[in-house]
Write a protein that holds these residues in place. Structure first.
Motif, mmCIF file in Angstrom:
data_model
loop_
_atom_site.group_PDB
_atom_site.id
_atom_site.type_symbol
_atom_site.label_atom_id
_atom_site.label_comp_id
_atom_site.label_asym_id
_atom_site.label_seq_id
_atom_site.Cartn_x
_atom_site.Cartn_y
_atom_site.Cartn_z
ATOM 1 N N ARG A 109 43.053 24.388 19.889
ATOM 2 C CA ARG A 109 42.160 25.304 19.180
ATOM 3 C C ARG A 109 42.297 26.708 19.742
ATOM 4 O O ARG A 109 42.307 26.895 20.957
ATOM 5 C CB ARG A 109 40.710 24.838 19.321
ATOM 6 C CG ARG A 109 40.450 23.471 18.691
ATOM 7 C CD ARG A 109 40.567 23.520 17.170
ATOM 8 N NE ARG A 109 40.415 22.206 16.575
ATOM 9 C CZ ARG A 109 41.443 21.480 16.094
ATOM 10 N NH1 ARG A 109 42.688 21.935 16.149
ATOM 11 N NH2 ARG A 109 41.218 20.300 15.535
ATOM 12 N N GLY A 112 39.243 30.268 15.785
ATOM 13 C CA GLY A 112 38.728 29.170 14.972
ATOM 14 C C GLY A 112 39.787 28.340 14.278
ATOM 15 O O GLY A 112 39.479 27.280 13.728
ATOM 16 N N THR A 113 41.035 28.809 14.303
ATOM 17 C CA THR A 113 42.109 27.999 13.739
ATOM 18 C C THR A 113 42.744 27.184 14.870
ATOM 19 O O THR A 113 42.376 27.320 16.046
ATOM 20 C CB THR A 113 43.192 28.855 13.061
ATOM 21 O OG1 THR A 113 43.901 29.574 14.073
ATOM 22 C CG2 THR A 113 42.572 29.821 12.066
ATOM 23 N N GLY A 114 43.717 26.374 14.495
ATOM 24 C CA GLY A 114 44.396 25.594 15.516
ATOM 25 C C GLY A 114 45.363 24.617 14.907
ATOM 26 O O GLY A 114 45.645 24.655 13.705
ATOM 27 N N PHE A 115 45.888 23.763 15.753
ATOM 28 C CA PHE A 115 46.841 22.761 15.304
ATOM 29 C C PHE A 115 46.376 21.379 15.739
ATOM 30 O O PHE A 115 45.918 21.203 16.870
ATOM 31 C CB PHE A 115 48.231 23.026 15.893
ATOM 32 C CG PHE A 115 48.916 24.222 15.309
ATOM 33 C CD1 PHE A 115 49.648 24.118 14.131
ATOM 34 C CD2 PHE A 115 48.825 25.463 15.919
ATOM 35 C CE1 PHE A 115 50.271 25.226 13.573
ATOM 36 C CE2 PHE A 115 49.453 26.579 15.369
ATOM 37 C CZ PHE A 115 50.179 26.454 14.197
ATOM 38 N N ASP A 116 46.522 20.436 14.839
ATOM 39 C CA ASP A 116 46.325 19.031 15.187
ATOM 40 C C ASP A 116 47.709 18.399 15.284
ATOM 41 O O ASP A 116 48.496 18.476 14.338
ATOM 42 C CB ASP A 116 45.489 18.325 14.116
ATOM 43 C CG ASP A 116 44.037 18.767 14.168
ATOM 44 O OD1 ASP A 116 43.501 18.854 15.300
ATOM 45 O OD2 ASP A 116 43.457 19.033 13.109
ATOM 46 N N PHE A 117 48.005 17.833 16.428
ATOM 47 C CA PHE A 117 49.316 17.276 16.732
ATOM 48 C C PHE A 117 49.193 15.814 17.150
ATOM 49 O O PHE A 117 48.134 15.384 17.612
ATOM 50 C CB PHE A 117 49.907 17.954 17.969
ATOM 51 C CG PHE A 117 50.272 19.388 17.878
ATOM 52 C CD1 PHE A 117 51.476 19.783 17.333
ATOM 53 C CD2 PHE A 117 49.445 20.355 18.422
ATOM 54 C CE1 PHE A 117 51.841 21.121 17.314
ATOM 55 C CE2 PHE A 117 49.806 21.695 18.396
ATOM 56 C CZ PHE A 117 51.007 22.074 17.840
ATOM 57 N N GLY A 131 56.798 20.651 20.378
ATOM 58 C CA GLY A 131 56.657 21.804 19.490
ATOM 59 C C GLY A 131 55.892 22.956 20.102
ATOM 60 O O GLY A 131 56.136 24.117 19.784
ATOM 61 N N PHE A 132 54.957 22.635 21.004
ATOM 62 C CA PHE A 132 54.133 23.692 21.602
ATOM 63 C C PHE A 132 54.287 23.816 23.117
ATOM 64 O O PHE A 132 54.633 24.874 23.632
ATOM 65 C CB PHE A 132 52.650 23.503 21.262
ATOM 66 C CG PHE A 132 51.779 24.521 21.919
ATOM 67 C CD1 PHE A 132 51.663 25.794 21.382
ATOM 68 C CD2 PHE A 132 51.108 24.240 23.105
ATOM 69 C CE1 PHE A 132 50.900 26.776 22.015
ATOM 70 C CE2 PHE A 132 50.345 25.208 23.750
ATOM 71 C CZ PHE A 132 50.241 26.476 23.195
#
Lengths: 171, 171
Positions: B114, B118-123, B131-132
Motif C-alpha cells: 500500500r 491510497g493505491t497499491g498492489f495486491d500480489f 516484480g517489486f
C-alpha cells in the motif's frame, strides 16, 4: 507450481528490459539524444549505451549459461536510441526463447564465468544467478536509469517499475 | 535441495547490505562524509542516507511480508556513516532471523503493498518478490553506489560484487 530458477530470471529480465525501452522513449521526447548518449556518472565510468549493452549481455548470457548453450552474440555497435531499443527487443526475444523446464533444471549446473584477465568464478547455476547475474543485471539497469535521471529526463519510480502496470488496488 | 523464495531473497539481501557497509568504509577513508551525505543525482531525488534506508526497508519489509508478520520498525534517523552502518547491520540480523522454510512456503501468500496515496498492489508472494522487492532493492543499492561513485569514491564492480569474494578460478 513450485518456484524455479526460471521464475527468478527470465520474467525479471524481460520486465526491466521493456521498462528500459520506455525510458528511451521518454528521454527522446524530452532531452538531447546526443548529450544523453555521452552521459557518465564519473569520468572513468562507462557511458549510457554501455549500460544498456551490459544489461542485455547479463540477461542473455545468464539464460544461455543456465541452459548450457553458447550465448547469441550481440556486438556492441549501438550508437542511437533506436539501435539501443532494437538491442533491448532482440534481447527480450532471445530470453523468451528458452524453455522454462531447461532453466528450472539448472540449479546445480556448473557455470564458468571467465574475465579477460584470466581469473573468474566457478558457480552452481543457483549461485551464479543469485550471486552474480541478478545483482549485475540490476546494476546496469539502475545505472542507465540514473544517467537518464541525472540528465534531466523526468523518470520516477513508476517508470522503473512500469512492468507492474497500474496499481490494482484503490482505497 | 530445490530452489525457493528464500534462496531468491534473504541471501541476496544480506550479500548486498554487507557490500554497502564496506562502501561506506571506503568512502569514509577517501572523501568528506558531510559532502557525500548530501549527494543526489538530481535535485528532486533523495540523498545518500535515503538510499541506504530504502534498501534496508525493502529487504526487511520483504522478509516480513513473505513471512506474514509485521516488519520490525527502523525509523529513518541516521545522519552519519556510522549510523548507516549500524542500520545495515541491524537489517542483516533481522533478515537472518527468518526461518527459510516459512519463506519458502510463501509463494502464494497474498501480499498487500500500500502506498501513502491510497493505491497499491495486491500480489502473490512470488510476484511480489520478483516484480517489486528484488528490483526495488537493487534500485536503492545501485543508486547508493552511484552517488558514492559520482562523489569520487574509488568504487568498482569488485566492490559491488564484494560478496563473491576473491575469484576462485585462475588460468
Amino acid at each position: 507450481m513450485s518456484f524455479t530458477l526460471y521464475d527468478a530470471s527470465a520474467p525479471i529480465f524481460i520486465a526491466s528490459l521493456r521498462d528500459m525501452s520506455a525510458w528511451l522513449d521518454k528521454a527522446a521526447a524530452e532531452k538531447s539524444e546526443a548529450e544523453l548518449l555521452e552521459a557518465r556518472l564519473a569520468p572513468d565510468m562507462r557511458p549510457l549505451p554501455s549500460q544498456f549493452q551490459f544489461a542485455s549481455d547479463t540477461a542473455k548470457n545468464c539464460m544461455a549459461r543456465l541452459a548450457g548453450v553458447e550465448a547469441l552474440s550481440m556486438p556492441d555497435t549501438e550508437t542511437t536510441f533506436a539501435e539501443l531499443k532494437d538491442r533491448l527487443a532482440r534481447t527480450v526475444a532471445y530470453v523468451e526463447s528458452f524453455d522454462p523446464a531447461v532453466i528450472a533444471a539448472s540449479e546445480e549446473r556448473p557455470i564458468a564465468l571467465r574475465f579477460p584477465n584470466g581469473t573468474g568464478f566457478d558457480f552452481s547455476g543457483r549461485a551464479y544467478l543469485t550471486g552474480f547475474a541478478l545483482p549485475n543485471f540490476f546494476f546496469h539497469v539502475t545505472t542507465a536509469y540514473a544517467l537518464l535521471r541525472a540528465g534531466g529526463v523526468s523518470l520516477g519510480k513508476p517508470d522503473y517499475l512500469q512492468h507492474l502496470g497500474m496499481p490494482n488496488f484503490t482505497a
